[in-house]
Design an enzyme around this catalytic site. Structure first.
Site, PDB file in Angstrom:
ATOM      1  N   LYS A 117      -1.419 -23.639 -14.919  1.00 56.05           N
ATOM      2  CA  LYS A 117      -0.442 -23.047 -14.006  1.00 56.05           C
ATOM      3  C   LYS A 117      -0.123 -24.002 -12.858  1.00 56.05           C
ATOM      4  O   LYS A 117       1.050 -24.211 -12.514  1.00 56.05           O
ATOM      5  CB  LYS A 117      -0.963 -21.730 -13.427  1.00 56.05           C
ATOM      6  CG  LYS A 117       0.064 -20.999 -12.573  1.00 56.05           C
ATOM      7  CD  LYS A 117      -0.560 -20.166 -11.491  1.00 56.05           C
ATOM      8  CE  LYS A 117      -0.952 -21.017 -10.292  1.00 56.05           C
ATOM      9  NZ  LYS A 117      -1.381 -20.227  -9.129  1.00 56.05           N
ATOM     10  N   ASP A 135       1.828 -17.035 -13.104  1.00 55.47           N
ATOM     11  CA  ASP A 135       0.839 -16.542 -12.144  1.00 55.47           C
ATOM     12  C   ASP A 135       0.679 -15.039 -12.357  1.00 55.47           C
ATOM     13  O   ASP A 135       1.172 -14.478 -13.341  1.00 55.47           O
ATOM     14  CB  ASP A 135       1.258 -16.880 -10.713  1.00 55.47           C
ATOM     15  CG  ASP A 135       2.498 -16.125 -10.271  1.00 55.47           C
ATOM     16  OD1 ASP A 135       3.129 -15.425 -11.109  1.00 55.47           O
ATOM     17  OD2 ASP A 135       2.856 -16.210  -9.083  1.00 55.47           O
TER      18      ASP A 135
END
Length: 207
Positions: A117, A135
């Site tokens: 991420k 996220d």
């Protein structure tokens, strides 16, 4: 809804989405994203406004002790591990990349404390590449809207990459983050008048 229809509706809600972390260089963004784990962007910005006056390059960061950095980032939570990762990541940049943040995914993910991420955010935001960072907000929205059916961020990312054209990825990430942060919240989502009500699993379950 088709991919283009979802994008068009999000364009209406968030026509010019911006990253809400404050940064001026890829390194500052990388540090800010590491700090943002389990922490709000607002809090991270408060911390980095002071931190970056002290250390805003890998070379300056490695001159701080673990204890000094922990004190500076304490309010972000998980400060011990975050300080350790930031210091190790900074040392790696100095030793391997002459203090420069690499734009290559494999090199980014090989840095201490940098997961997929974080790498996706840096690639799309700092280097203007096409990436879809997942996220907690993107994961929640994707599952509620039936775009994914998983608690695994990587599997969610793969579903989104397959569903949406590549040209949408980076901006859609920001739009879905904002949608999850301000509209489709974890607690008490703002469902009234939501353009995605017909495809929302939560709405259709009466939640």
């Amino acid at each position: 809804m088709k991919p283009e229809e979802i994008k068009r509706e999000l364009d209406k809600l968030f026509p010019s989405p911006k990253c809400e972390l404050d940064y001026t260089t890829p390194y500052e963004l990388l540090v800010a994203v590491i700090l943002s784990a389990q922490c709000t962007d607002k809090r991270v910005c408060q911390v980095t406004s002071k931190l970056f006056k002290v250390a805003n390059t890998p070379e300056k960061m490695v001159n701080l002790s673990q204890e000094e950095l922990e004190t500076l980032i304490h309010s972000c939570g998980f400060y011990h591990n975050k300080a350790k990762n930031i210091l190790n990541m900074s040392r790696a940049l100095v030793e391997k990349y002459n203090g420069e943040v690499p734009s290559d995914r494999d090199k980014l993910e090989a840095l201490p404390g940098v997961g997929r991420k974080t790498a996706n955010v840096v690639i799309s935001e700092a280097f203007k590449g096409n990436a879809f960072a997942v996220d907690t907000h993107v994961l929640r929205v994707s599952n509620r809207l039936g775009l994914a059916d998983t608690d695994d961020p990587f599997k969610c990312e793969q579903a989104l990459l397959k569903f949406f054209p590549e040209k949408y990825w980076s901006e859609l990430h920001l739009q879905m983050v904002h949608f999850g942060r301000y509209k489709c919240k974890a607690q008490k989502p703002d469902c009234d008048g939501c353009t995605f009500a017909n495809m929302c699993r939560n709405k259709n379950k009466g939640k």
